[in-house]
Structure formats: C-alpha cells, structure tokens
Motif scaffolding. Structure first.
Motif, PDB file in Angstrom:
ATOM      1  N   ARG A  72       0.816  -1.225   0.000  1.00  0.00           N
ATOM      2  CA  ARG A  72       0.000   0.000   0.000  1.00  0.00           C
ATOM      3  C   ARG A  72       0.846   1.271   0.000  1.00  0.00           C
ATOM      4  NH1 ARG A  72       0.061  -1.500   5.329  1.00  0.00           N
ATOM      5  NH2 ARG A  72       0.675   0.174   6.744  1.00  0.00           N
ATOM      6  N   ARG A  73       2.129   1.128   0.265  1.00  0.00           N
ATOM      7  CA  ARG A  73       3.033   2.286   0.220  1.00  0.00           C
ATOM      8  C   ARG A  73       3.644   2.488  -1.165  1.00  0.00           C
ATOM      9  NH1 ARG A  73       2.365   5.927   4.074  1.00  0.00           N
ATOM     10  NH2 ARG A  73       2.112   4.947   6.094  1.00  0.00           N
ATOM     11  N   ILE A  74       3.375   1.547  -2.073  1.00  0.00           N
ATOM     12  CA  ILE A  74       3.963   1.620  -3.413  1.00  0.00           C
ATOM     13  C   ILE A  74       2.840   1.773  -4.434  1.00  0.00           C
ATOM     14  CG2 ILE A  74       5.482   0.473  -5.084  1.00  0.00           C
ATOM     15  CD1 ILE A  74       6.498  -1.293  -2.726  1.00  0.00           C
ATOM     16  N   HIS A  75       2.755   2.918  -5.046  1.00  0.00           N
ATOM     17  CA  HIS A  75       1.728   3.125  -6.064  1.00  0.00           C
ATOM     18  C   HIS A  75       2.336   2.852  -7.443  1.00  0.00           C
ATOM     19  CE1 HIS A  75      -1.750   4.714  -8.134  1.00  0.00           C
ATOM     20  NE2 HIS A  75      -0.946   5.479  -8.850  1.00  0.00           N
ATOM     21  N   ILE A  76       1.687   1.967  -8.178  1.00  0.00           N
ATOM     22  CA  ILE A  76       2.195   1.637  -9.507  1.00  0.00           C
ATOM     23  C   ILE A  76       1.430   2.425 -10.557  1.00  0.00           C
ATOM     24  CG2 ILE A  76       2.606  -0.204 -11.180  1.00  0.00           C
ATOM     25  CD1 ILE A  76       2.665  -2.121  -8.687  1.00  0.00           C
ATOM     26  N   VAL A  77       2.159   3.217 -11.302  1.00  0.00           N
ATOM     27  CA  VAL A  77       1.578   3.998 -12.385  1.00  0.00           C
ATOM     28  C   VAL A  77       1.692   3.178 -13.668  1.00  0.00           C
ATOM     29  CG1 VAL A  77       1.769   6.133 -13.728  1.00  0.00           C
ATOM     30  CG2 VAL A  77       2.219   6.159 -11.260  1.00  0.00           C
ATOM     31  N   ASP A  78       0.596   3.079 -14.404  1.00  0.00           N
ATOM     32  CA  ASP A  78       0.603   2.357 -15.673  1.00  0.00           C
ATOM     33  C   ASP A  78       1.191   3.276 -16.744  1.00  0.00           C
ATOM     34  OD1 ASP A  78      -0.102   1.296 -18.190  1.00  0.00           O
ATOM     35  OD2 ASP A  78      -1.791   0.196 -17.321  1.00  0.00           O
ATOM     36  N   GLY A  79       2.444   3.011 -17.102  1.00  0.00           N
ATOM     37  CA  GLY A  79       3.170   3.883 -18.024  1.00  0.00           C
ATOM     38  C   GLY A  79       2.588   3.896 -19.430  1.00  0.00           C
ATOM     39  N   ASP A  80       1.987   2.781 -19.848  1.00  0.00           N
ATOM     40  CA  ASP A  80       1.361   2.745 -21.172  1.00  0.00           C
ATOM     41  C   ASP A  80       0.124   3.642 -21.192  1.00  0.00           C
ATOM     42  OD1 ASP A  80       3.110   0.645 -22.373  1.00  0.00           O
ATOM     43  OD2 ASP A  80       2.271  -0.536 -20.729  1.00  0.00           O
ATOM     44  N   ARG A  81      -0.624   3.626 -20.090  1.00  0.00           N
ATOM     45  CA  ARG A  81      -1.790   4.516 -19.992  1.00  0.00           C
ATOM     46  C   ARG A  81      -1.369   5.964 -19.843  1.00  0.00           C
ATOM     47  NH1 ARG A  81      -6.202   1.661 -16.025  1.00  0.00           N
ATOM     48  NH2 ARG A  81      -6.724  -0.079 -17.400  1.00  0.00           N
ATOM     49  N   LEU A  82      -0.273   6.193 -19.132  1.00  0.00           N
ATOM     50  CA  LEU A  82       0.199   7.570 -18.974  1.00  0.00           C
ATOM     51  C   LEU A  82       0.534   8.182 -20.330  1.00  0.00           C
ATOM     52  CD1 LEU A  82       1.057   9.439 -16.326  1.00  0.00           C
ATOM     53  CD2 LEU A  82       3.261   9.271 -17.475  1.00  0.00           C
ATOM     54  N   ILE A  83       0.987   7.350 -21.265  1.00  0.00           N
ATOM     55  CA  ILE A  83       1.264   7.831 -22.623  1.00  0.00           C
ATOM     56  C   ILE A  83      -0.049   8.143 -23.346  1.00  0.00           C
ATOM     57  CG2 ILE A  83       2.121   7.150 -24.911  1.00  0.00           C
ATOM     58  CD1 ILE A  83       4.307   5.509 -23.475  1.00  0.00           C
ATOM     59  N   ARG A  84      -0.996   7.199 -23.279  1.00  0.00           N
ATOM     60  CA  ARG A  84      -2.228   7.322 -24.072  1.00  0.00           C
ATOM     61  C   ARG A  84      -3.192   8.360 -23.525  1.00  0.00           C
ATOM     62  NH1 ARG A  84      -2.173   1.606 -23.924  1.00  0.00           N
ATOM     63  NH2 ARG A  84      -3.859   1.672 -22.406  1.00  0.00           N
ATOM     64  N   ASP A  85      -3.263   8.465 -22.195  1.00  0.00           N
ATOM     65  CA  ASP A  85      -4.259   9.334 -21.561  1.00  0.00           C
ATOM     66  C   ASP A  85      -3.764   9.683 -20.150  1.00  0.00           C
ATOM     67  OD1 ASP A  85      -6.555  10.686 -21.029  1.00  0.00           O
ATOM     68  OD2 ASP A  85      -7.814   8.914 -20.738  1.00  0.00           O
ATOM     69  N   PRO A  86      -2.892  10.682 -20.046  1.00  0.00           N
ATOM     70  CA  PRO A  86      -2.188  10.904 -18.782  1.00  0.00           C
ATOM     71  C   PRO A  86      -3.063  11.350 -17.612  1.00  0.00           C
ATOM     72  CG  PRO A  86      -1.624  12.611 -20.386  1.00  0.00           C
ATOM     73  CD  PRO A  86      -2.425  11.585 -21.115  1.00  0.00           C
ATOM     74  N   PHE A  87      -4.117  12.114 -17.876  1.00  0.00           N
ATOM     75  CA  PHE A  87      -4.838  12.746 -16.779  1.00  0.00           C
ATOM     76  C   PHE A  87      -5.379  11.747 -15.733  1.00  0.00           C
ATOM     77  CE2 PHE A  87      -8.866  14.929 -15.248  1.00  0.00           C
ATOM     78  CZ  PHE A  87      -8.216  15.613 -14.230  1.00  0.00           C
ATOM     79  N   PRO A  88      -6.088  10.682 -16.127  1.00  0.00           N
ATOM     80  CA  PRO A  88      -6.590   9.744 -15.101  1.00  0.00           C
ATOM     81  C   PRO A  88      -5.468   9.109 -14.273  1.00  0.00           C
ATOM     82  CG  PRO A  88      -7.644   9.305 -17.225  1.00  0.00           C
ATOM     83  CD  PRO A  88      -6.558  10.291 -17.491  1.00  0.00           C
ATOM     84  N   GLU A  89      -4.340   8.831 -14.897  1.00  0.00           N
ATOM     85  CA  GLU A  89      -3.215   8.231 -14.150  1.00  0.00           C
ATOM     86  C   GLU A  89      -2.666   9.225 -13.126  1.00  0.00           C
ATOM     87  OE1 GLU A  89      -1.823   5.067 -13.897  1.00  0.00           O
ATOM     88  OE2 GLU A  89      -3.659   4.634 -15.005  1.00  0.00           O
ATOM     89  N   ILE A  90      -2.627  10.493 -13.506  1.00  0.00           N
ATOM     90  CA  ILE A  90      -2.111  11.523 -12.606  1.00  0.00           C
ATOM     91  C   ILE A  90      -3.093  11.779 -11.462  1.00  0.00           C
ATOM     92  CG2 ILE A  90      -1.560  14.004 -12.477  1.00  0.00           C
ATOM     93  CD1 ILE A  90       0.710  12.247 -13.580  1.00  0.00           C
ATOM     94  N   GLN A  91      -4.378  11.681 -11.752  1.00  0.00           N
ATOM     95  CA  GLN A  91      -5.379  11.824 -10.679  1.00  0.00           C
ATOM     96  C   GLN A  91      -5.188  10.754  -9.608  1.00  0.00           C
ATOM     97  OE1 GLN A  91      -9.054  11.918 -13.168  1.00  0.00           O
ATOM     98  NE2 GLN A  91      -9.630  13.613 -11.805  1.00  0.00           N
ATOM     99  N   LYS A  92      -4.891   9.533 -10.052  1.00  0.00           N
ATOM    100  CA  LYS A  92      -4.645   8.444  -9.089  1.00  0.00           C
ATOM    101  C   LYS A  92      -3.433   8.754  -8.227  1.00  0.00           C
ATOM    102  CE  LYS A  92      -6.426   5.102 -12.361  1.00  0.00           C
ATOM    103  NZ  LYS A  92      -5.967   4.170 -13.400  1.00  0.00           N
ATOM    104  N   VAL A  93      -2.424   9.345  -8.824  1.00  0.00           N
ATOM    105  CA  VAL A  93      -1.213   9.703  -8.068  1.00  0.00           C
ATOM    106  C   VAL A  93      -1.541  10.789  -7.042  1.00  0.00           C
ATOM    107  CG1 VAL A  93       1.136  10.621  -8.221  1.00  0.00           C
ATOM    108  CG2 VAL A  93       0.307   9.033  -9.969  1.00  0.00           C
ATOM    109  N   GLU A  94      -2.321  11.779  -7.454  1.00  0.00           N
ATOM    110  CA  GLU A  94      -2.760  12.833  -6.519  1.00  0.00           C
ATOM    111  C   GLU A  94      -3.441  12.198  -5.307  1.00  0.00           C
ATOM    112  OE1 GLU A  94      -5.430  15.408  -8.690  1.00  0.00           O
ATOM    113  OE2 GLU A  94      -3.998  17.060  -8.715  1.00  0.00           O
ATOM    114  N   ARG A  95      -4.327  11.247  -5.556  1.00  0.00           N
ATOM    115  CA  ARG A  95      -5.055  10.614  -4.447  1.00  0.00           C
ATOM    116  C   ARG A  95      -4.110   9.824  -3.561  1.00  0.00           C
ATOM    117  NH1 ARG A  95      -9.404  10.143  -8.390  1.00  0.00           N
ATOM    118  NH2 ARG A  95      -8.711   8.091  -9.073  1.00  0.00           N
ATOM    119  N   PHE A  96      -3.206   9.075  -4.174  1.00  0.00           N
ATOM    120  CA  PHE A  96      -2.243   8.267  -3.402  1.00  0.00           C
ATOM    121  C   PHE A  96      -1.400   9.159  -2.492  1.00  0.00           C
ATOM    122  CE2 PHE A  96       2.171   6.534  -3.301  1.00  0.00           C
ATOM    123  CZ  PHE A  96       1.941   5.426  -2.492  1.00  0.00           C
TER     124      PHE A  96
END
Ligand code: A3P
Length: 272
Positions: free
Chosen positions: A175-199
C-alpha cells in the motif's frame, strides 16, 4: 518579515529544503520524467530537477542525509518534495536504505510493457553512443545468442519486474507503493495523474486542461499557466524495427514473469 530577502535569492521567505516525502523509484524508461513533470503541475509539489542517485551510488550515499537534503529544491512547508532516480528500482541495496531514512515514505513506480521497455532501454543507450560518435551494435546482436534469445542481456533483467519488486516488498507494504501504468500515462495521462494525486493525499488540483495532445510530437504535452511545453526530444523516440519472430520470443520470455508480477500486486496490466 523581509528578513533574508535579497540574501537568499533562490530561497523566498519561509522556504527550506526538505527530504523527499515521495520518490519515483523507476523503472528506467518507464516514463519517469513524464511522471515527474506532470506531478510538478501541482502547486503543492516541489521536484528535484536532476536524478539524484543518492541511495544507489556509494560516493553519494556515504556523504549522508545532509548531502541528500542539499540536493532538494527549496519548498514551502506544505509542499511535498519528490525526486526521481529510475535506477533505484533495480538496485538491491536501495530498499533498505530508503526504509532507514523514512519507513513511512510513499513510493511511485511507473512500469510499461516489459518488451517495449527493453526496446526503449536499447534506444537510450544507442543514442548515448551516437552522441559520443561511437558505434553501437544492432539490437539483434544483444537479443540473440546462438540462435536463441540472449537472456543475459541486461535490459531483459531490468524488465523482470517481480524480481525487483520483491526486494522492495521486504521493506515496504504494497500500500506504500503506487504503480503507475506507463502505457496509460502515454495514451491518456490525466486519469493516471489523478490516481497519483489521491495516493499522495494531494488536493485535486491538476486538470484535464493541463494536457493536450501534440500531433507533431505524437505525445501529450503540458499546459501550465498558459505555457505549453513538451518533454525533451529524447523522450518519445522511435524504437528499432525488430523481426516479428524475435519480438514474439521476447513476449514469450516475459509471459511467466508478468504473471508472477500480477499475482504479487493483485492487479493485471495490458502487456504482451
Ligand atoms: P521512449 O522514448 O522509448 O518512447 P523515462 O523518462 O523513464 O526515461 O521514460 C521515457 C519514456 O517516457 C519514453 O520512452 C516515452 O514513451 C514515455 N513517455 C510517457 N509520456 C510521455 C510524454 N508525454 N512525452 C514523451 N514521452 C513520454
């Protein structure tokens, strides 16, 4: 008070350097620069510009946390400090060292399709050689040995995500390690970044309008207070064409390791 003004040019009143409350630990070529730049859109994030290599380079680590602190940007007390050093993820000594600095630290790990990461890794080293006007072998010369996939090629090992993550899980709960989906970050970054904000428990301040697709670059670029910018030209480079049969061998090679990784994190990814 105006105390210090003019004296500490780079350090406005009340600002100080802080040890990072979050670190982007990797993976090399996963999209670590994009993640750092996108996260920096947040007003409560202060990012170290360069890769610090504190925990993985002895000549840095031996200088202690005071040295590390000195590498951090000036920030306000309410800001989170972040640094990214992609080599941390695959360095076996690093997890224990990070833990001894701060066992409660939040870690960010950005991963992408392991085969694609290998091609990106090769491309990076290839261009490093081009820059120094040095020759560099073709990717086939690394990938093939005696007609078979050369499992000794180092770039392959760096894509064995379950092996490296296991080293981290000895010191940090998942739970201390948030995994960002790098392929999704390329295709559509905003939702991935929102998850990081929440984490990171940041207020939701990054917006969809901070991202726009740049057709020339072929990637999303950032819009920051009316200022548009794309990542450096070294980010988002074309990869070498690889014989489809060799590419299938590569996909096959990662099939089991990927399954192990999905089990480890209780989540699947859209990888070959
Ligand atoms: P490629 O250049 O191989 O495509 P890192 O910063 O960890 O070295 O990762 C580099 C990778 O970030 C690039 O690899 C690219 O695919 C990816 N990336 C993700 N989002 C990007 C963006 N918005 N602009 C450019 N590259 C991006």
């Amino acid at each position: 008070s105006l105390q210090g003004e003019g004296r500490e040019g780079a350090a406005p009143n009340g600002s100080a350097q802080q040890l990072p409350q979050t670190i982007i630990i990797g993976v090399r070529k996963g999209g670590t620069r994009a993640l750092l730049e996108m996260l920096s859109l947040h007003p409560d994030v202060a990012a170290a510009e360069n890769e610090v290599h504190f925990f993985d380079w002895e000549e840095h680590y031996s200088q202690g946390l005071g040295w590390y602190l000195g590498q951090m940007p000036f920030s306000s007390p309410h800001q989170l400090t972040v640094e990214k050093t992609p080599a941390y993820f695959t360095s076996p000594k690093v997890p224990e060292r990070v833990h001894s600095m701060n066992p409660g630290i939040r870690l960010l790990l950005i991963l992408r399709d392991p085969s694609e990461r290998v091609l990106s890794d090769y491309t990076q080293v290839f261009y490093n050689h081009v820059q120094k006007r040095k020759p560099y072998p073709s990717i086939e010369e690394f990938l093939v040995r005696d007609g078979r996939l050369n499992v000794g090629y180092k770039a392959l090992n760096r894509s064995l995500y379950h092996v490296h993550l296991q080293n981290w899980l000895r010191f940090f709960p998942l739970r201390r390690i948030h995994i960002v989906d790098g392929d999704r970050l390329i295709r559509d970054p905003f939702p991935e970044i929102q998850k990081v904000e929440r984490f990171l428990k940041l207020s939701p301040q990054i917006n969809a309008s901070n991202f726009y697709f740049n057709k020339t670059k072929g990637f999303y670029c950032l819009r920051d207070g009316g200022r548009d910018r794309c990542l450096h030209e070294s980010k988002g480079r074309a990869h070498p064409q690889v014989d489809p049969r060799l590419l299938s061998k590569l996909h096959e090679y990662f099939h089991e390791p990927n399954k192990k990784f999905f089990e480890l994190v209780g989540r699947t990814f859209d990888w070959h």
